[in-house]
Design a protein around this motif. Structure first.
Motif, PDB file in Angstrom:
ATOM      1  N   HIS A  53       1.342  -3.618   4.908  1.00 59.95           N
ATOM      2  CA  HIS A  53       1.791  -2.494   5.740  1.00 59.95           C
ATOM      3  C   HIS A  53       3.074  -2.858   6.456  1.00 59.95           C
ATOM      4  N   GLY A  54       4.010  -1.924   6.432  1.00 56.44           N
ATOM      5  CA  GLY A  54       5.227  -2.025   7.205  1.00 56.44           C
ATOM      6  C   GLY A  54       5.231  -0.950   8.272  1.00 56.44           C
ATOM      7  N   GLU A  55       6.334  -0.819   8.980  1.00 56.37           N
ATOM      8  CA  GLU A  55       6.423   0.170  10.060  1.00 56.37           C
ATOM      9  C   GLU A  55       6.218   1.591   9.562  1.00 56.37           C
ATOM     10  N   ALA A  56       6.633   1.855   8.319  1.00 57.75           N
ATOM     11  CA  ALA A  56       6.561   3.214   7.790  1.00 57.75           C
ATOM     12  C   ALA A  56       5.285   3.495   7.010  1.00 57.75           C
ATOM     13  N   ASP A  75       7.647   1.078  -1.376  1.00 57.54           N
ATOM     14  CA  ASP A  75       7.063   2.001  -0.415  1.00 57.54           C
ATOM     15  C   ASP A  75       5.935   2.734  -1.132  1.00 57.54           C
ATOM     16  N   THR A 121      10.449  -8.334   6.801  1.00 63.69           N
ATOM     17  CA  THR A 121      11.022  -7.543   7.882  1.00 63.69           C
ATOM     18  C   THR A 121       9.966  -6.594   8.431  1.00 63.69           C
ATOM     19  N   ALA A 122      10.296  -5.906   9.526  1.00 64.93           N
ATOM     20  CA  ALA A 122       9.353  -4.954  10.112  1.00 64.93           C
ATOM     21  C   ALA A 122       9.000  -3.845   9.135  1.00 64.93           C
ATOM     22  N   GLU A 123       9.937  -3.527   8.226  1.00 65.00           N
ATOM     23  CA  GLU A 123       9.680  -2.501   7.221  1.00 65.00           C
ATOM     24  C   GLU A 123       8.875  -3.030   6.040  1.00 65.00           C
TER      25      GLU A 123
END
Length: 349
Positions: A53-56, A75, A121-123
Motif C-alpha cells: 500500500h502506498g499513499e494512494a 498502481d 517512497t510514500a507512493e
C-alpha cells in the motif's frame, strides 16, 4: 478490464515461455472461481508478485526474473494495474521472490545468491537498492548447489528480522534491517542437512515455529523461532514421501492454515498437494495424505484471504486451479481452473 482491487487475484507468468505477463482475475466471493479480466505485459518474466500500500492505495509489485534482475511497481487501485515508473534494478541476478518490510521492498536474487533491500517512497515506488547482501557457500548437489542461490526472502512475524532461504547453501540466513538506512546486517544462519536445497519457509500463526520446505530433498523441516534472539533452531523433519517416489520431485511452496492445524505443500513432479497435520504446539508435523493439484508443475501455492481454499499456479500445464478445503480434515478438493500459460504465482489484491 473489470472489477476493483478488492476481490481480485493477480497472477504472474513467464513471458519467456509464452505467458501473458501479469493477469488480473475477478474472484467470485461465493465459489472462489476466477474469471479472466485482463493482462499487463510491461515487464519480462514477472515470476513472483506481492501487494502493498502506498499513499494512494494498493500497489502491486513484481520481480522480473531476468539476468539483470529488476522489480516493477503498479498502481492497483484502478481497473487495470498501471505502471508506476520504470522497473528498478535490484543489484542481483534472477530474483525469484520479494516481500515488504519496514518501508522497504526485499528481493531474493537466485542467480547471484544475494538479497536486496530497496527503499519505497510514500507512493510505494521502489528506489535503487540501499543494500545488497551476498551469501557465501555451496552444497553437495553437483548442479544446483555450486554456489549460493537465495530463493526466498521473508520478514519474521515481529518485523524485526529478515530471513533468506538459500537453496544453494542448505541454509536459512537471518539478518536485521535498519529502518533508517536500509542496511542489511547478517545476524546468524541455520544449517539444514546437506542436499536439502531449502526453497521456501512459512511461519506458524503463533510466530514460534517455522517450516522449511526442501526442493532437492522432499522434506519439511520444523524449526523453533526465537524472535527475541533472532535464532532459528531445527527440531524435526517430516519426509513428504516416506516410501519414496518413482518420479523426480521438486517441492515448491508451503502454506500454513490460519488456525495452525494444517500445513500444505505443493510438490512438482507428482503434481500433488501434500497435507500435513500439526500438533497443538506446532512442533510436530505428520503427513496425512496427498491429493492432485489439478495441473502440472505447481510452482506456487497460496491460501485465499478467507482461509477457505487453496490456489495453485501450475506452470507447465498453464492454469491456476482452486481447491476447496475440508475444514474437518484439511484435505483440498479441486473445484475449478483458469487457463494462464506459464503461470508462476498468485497474489490477492
Amino acid at each position: 478490464m473489470s472489477g476493483s482491487a478488492a476481490g481480485r487475484a493477480f497472477i504472474g507468468s513467464f513471458t519467456s515461455a509464452g505467458g501473458p505477463g501479469i493477469v488480473v482475475a475477478d474472484i467470485d466471493p461465493r465459489t472462489g472461481a476466477l474469471t479472466w479480466a485482463g493482462a499487463v505485459k510491461s515487464v519480462a518474466d514477472p515470476s513472483y508478485l506481492a501487494v502493498g500500500h502506498g499513499e494512494a492505495g494498493p500497489v502491486l509489485y513484481a520481480v522480473s526474473e531476468t539476468v539483470a534482475g529488476a522489480v516493477a511497481a503498479y498502481d492497483a487501485a484502478g481497473a487495470a494495474p498501471r505502471p508506476l515508473g520504470e522497473p528498478v534494478q535490484v543489484g542481483g541476478d534472477e530474483p525469484t521472490h520479494l516481500a515488504l518490510a519496514q518501508g522497504y521492498l526485499l528481493t531474493a536474487n537466485y542467480g547471484s545468491g544475494s538479497v536486496s533491500a530497496l527503499p519505497l517512497t510514500a507512493e510505494g515506488l521502489p528506489l535503487p537498492p540501499s543494500a545488497v547482501l551476498p551469501h557465501e557457500g555451496s552444497g553437495p548437489h553437483p548442479e544446483r548447489q555450486r554456489s549460493p542461490h537465495a530463493h526466498q526472502i521473508v520478514p519474521d512475524p515481529t518485523g524485526r528480522w529478515v530471513l533468506g532461504v538459500d537453496l544453494g547453501t542448505d541454509s536459512v540466513r537471518i539478518c536485521s534491517l535498519d529502518e533508517r538506512t536500509g542496511g542489511l546486517r547478517p545476524h546468524g544462519a541455520t544449517a539444514l542437512p546437506p542436499g536439502t536445497g531449502p526453497r521456501h519457509l512459512a511461519f506458524h500463526p503463533s510466530g514460534d515455529h517455522a517450516y522449511v520446505l526442501g526442493e532437492l530433498r522432499p522434506t519439511m523441516t520444523v524449526c523453533r523461532w526465537d524472535a527475541a534472539a533472532g535464532v532459528l533452531r531445527t527440531v524435526g523433519e517430516t519426509p513428504l514421501f516416506p516410501g519414496g517416489t518413482d518420479v523426480p520431485v521438486q517441492p515448491s511452496a508451503p502454506v500454513v492454515a490460519p488456525d495452525g492445524r494444517y500445513l500444505w505443500a505443493a510438490v512438482r513432479g507428482t503434481d500433488t498437494i501434500a497435507v500435513l497435520a500439526l500438533d497443538a504446539s506446532g512442533e510436530r508435523a505428520e503427513l496425512v495424505t496427498a491429493v492432485p493439484c489439478g495441473g502440472r508443475w505447481p510452482r506456487d501455492l497460496v491460501l485465499d484471504p478467507a482461509g477457505r481454499r487453496l490456489y495453485a499456479a501450475n506452470e507447465r500445464s498453464g492454469e491456476v486451479t482452486w481447491l476447496d478445503l475440508d475444514t474437518a480434515t484439511g484435505v483440498p478438493r479441486p473445484a475449478g481452473s483458469l487457463p494462464v500459460p506459464a503461470a508462476s504465482s498468485v497474489a490477492f489484491g
